[in-house]
Design an enzyme around this catalytic site. Structure first.
Site, mmCIF file in Angstrom:
data_model
loop_
_atom_site.group_PDB
_atom_site.id
_atom_site.type_symbol
_atom_site.label_atom_id
_atom_site.label_comp_id
_atom_site.label_asym_id
_atom_site.label_seq_id
_atom_site.Cartn_x
_atom_site.Cartn_y
_atom_site.Cartn_z
ATOM 1 C CE LYS A 190 -9.118 6.962 -1.103
ATOM 2 N NZ LYS A 190 -8.890 5.534 -1.349
ATOM 3 C CG HIS B 86 -1.795 1.202 1.292
ATOM 4 N ND1 HIS B 86 -2.615 1.597 0.256
ATOM 5 C CD2 HIS B 86 -1.938 2.130 2.270
ATOM 6 C CE1 HIS B 86 -3.232 2.707 0.601
ATOM 7 N NE2 HIS B 86 -2.834 3.051 1.803
HETATM 8 C C1 R5P Z 1 -6.753 3.009 -0.037
HETATM 9 O O1 R5P Z 1 -6.089 3.988 0.290
HETATM 10 C C2 R5P Z 1 -6.312 2.021 -1.061
HETATM 11 O O2 R5P Z 1 -5.267 2.515 -1.846
HETATM 12 C C3 R5P Z 1 -7.453 1.619 -1.960
HETATM 13 O O3 R5P Z 1 -7.885 2.757 -2.692
HETATM 14 C C4 R5P Z 1 -8.614 1.095 -1.147
HETATM 15 O O4 R5P Z 1 -8.154 0.106 -0.246
HETATM 16 C C5 R5P Z 1 -9.673 0.504 -2.040
HETATM 17 O O5 R5P Z 1 -10.681 -0.021 -1.221
HETATM 18 P P1 R5P Z 1 -12.173 -0.038 -1.681
HETATM 19 O O6 R5P Z 1 -12.249 -0.837 -2.932
HETATM 20 O O7 R5P Z 1 -12.885 -0.678 -0.519
HETATM 21 O O8 R5P Z 1 -12.633 1.375 -1.871
#
Ligand code: R5P
Length: 307
Positions: free
Chosen positions: A198, A136
């Site tokens: 975001k 991540h």
């Molecule tokens: C979050 O910071 C990660 O980079 C992903 O964007 C996130 O884990 C995606 O999760 P979801 O599909 O539940 O929105």
């Protein structure tokens, strides 16, 4: 023909994803394979035994941390201990999907830095090196006391998909934190890139995207992220981009975890295909997996485990 360092051997995790990746890594690098004997005791505890001689050898354990995350982590700990007990020269973990990586800081007081706890435990069990695919936040690997390598799978993935550069193409990450991913992919294709802002409510988990002045009008957008879990990040991005005039989308992620209801959510947003690395079990009919073993092998080479 690739030559392995003397004595290197690949130990396979018990799940199908780890087995397939481990076999592919071994085949590309001409490494010997070892499939441990593995079972669950009646009470659920795991048992493994290395049935090959790993004494004075460089052991490479391939274990993705799905499914499920917790037993996968424990398997990795047991495998390292077994290898050390059997006099392995060194033990390297290939964890194609490293779980707990999103909790890379204490967002609220009282929380653990989960990735740090996991990385320290892996090192304490005997791993001196770690290779993972698109963790991540690559910075969190600094918490691993040994040597760690983060595989960036996107160039290999777009080449396998056959995506080509075009003037109407733009690469977009759903947030600033993932911008490096968009940059790597965009530079490989020779196209522009950007990100959406975001916000995630730490209490409700609700994700919202702040409008950003991207010129995506009439563009085909490749959305790149590390993980799809619930799908809400990608769906929010697509809705926002569609409003801004984007005409088409491709979704490329390293790890398609696809939690309950994710496929339905993505389909409703008009997503018909997701390209993902083969680091987690294949879920849903819209996911197309790409074998990233060649990129993992490059990572092992960078760490000097194989030549
Ligand atoms: C979050 O910071 C990660 O980079 C992903 O964007 C996130 O884990 C995606 O999760 P979801 O599909 O539940 O929105």
């Amino acid at each position: 023909m690739n030559r392995s360092a003397p004595g290197a051997i690949v130990v396979l995790g018990p799940d199908e994803v780890s087995k397939a990746l481990g076999k592919s890594i071994a085949s590309i690098s001409s490494l010997e394979l070892c499939e441990p004997s593995y079972k669950r005791f009646p009470d659920g505890e795991q048992y493994l035994r290395l049935t090959c001689d790993v004494s004075r050898r460089h052991v490479i354990v391939v274990k993705t941390f799905m499914p499920d995350q917790d037993s996968s982590a424990l398997f990795a700990l047991l495998a390292a201990d077994a290898a050390k007990e059997a006099n392995a020269e060194s033990v390297t973990l290939v964890a194609p999907y490293l779980a707990y990586a999103r909790q890379d800081r204490a967002f609220l007081s009282g929380e653990p830095v989960s990735v740090r706890a996991l990385l320290r435990a892996l090192w304490a069990a005997g791993y001196s090196r770690l290779v993972t695919v698109e963790v991540h936040k690559p910075d969190s690997l600094k918490e691993f006391p040994g040597t760690a390598y983060n595989v960036r799978p996107y160039p290999l993935m777009v080449d396998s998909i056959g995506l080509r550069s075009s003037k109407d193409l733009v690469v977009l990450s759903p947030d600033l934190g993932a911008l490096e991913r968009a940059k790597i992919l965009a530079e490989h294709l020779g196209v522009g890139y950007d990100y959406l802002e975001k916000l995630r409510d730490r209490y409700t988990g609700q994700v919202s995207v702040k409008p950003k002045s991207l010129d995506v009008n009439g563009k085909h957008v490749i959305i790149v992220d590390d993980i799809i879990s619930t799908g809400s990040t990608v769906v929010t991005a697509i809705n926002e981009l569609r409003r801004a005039g984007a005409t088409g989308f491709d979704v490329i992620v390293a790890h398609a975890l696809l939690a309950e209801g994710a496929e339905e959510r993505l389909r409703s947003a008009g997503v018909s295909a997701i390209y993902a690395a083969n680091t987690t079990p294949l879920r849903g009919s819209i996911v197309h997996q790409i074998n990233v073993a060649p990129a993992i092998v490059n990572g092992l080479r960078s760490l000097g485990i194989i030549h």
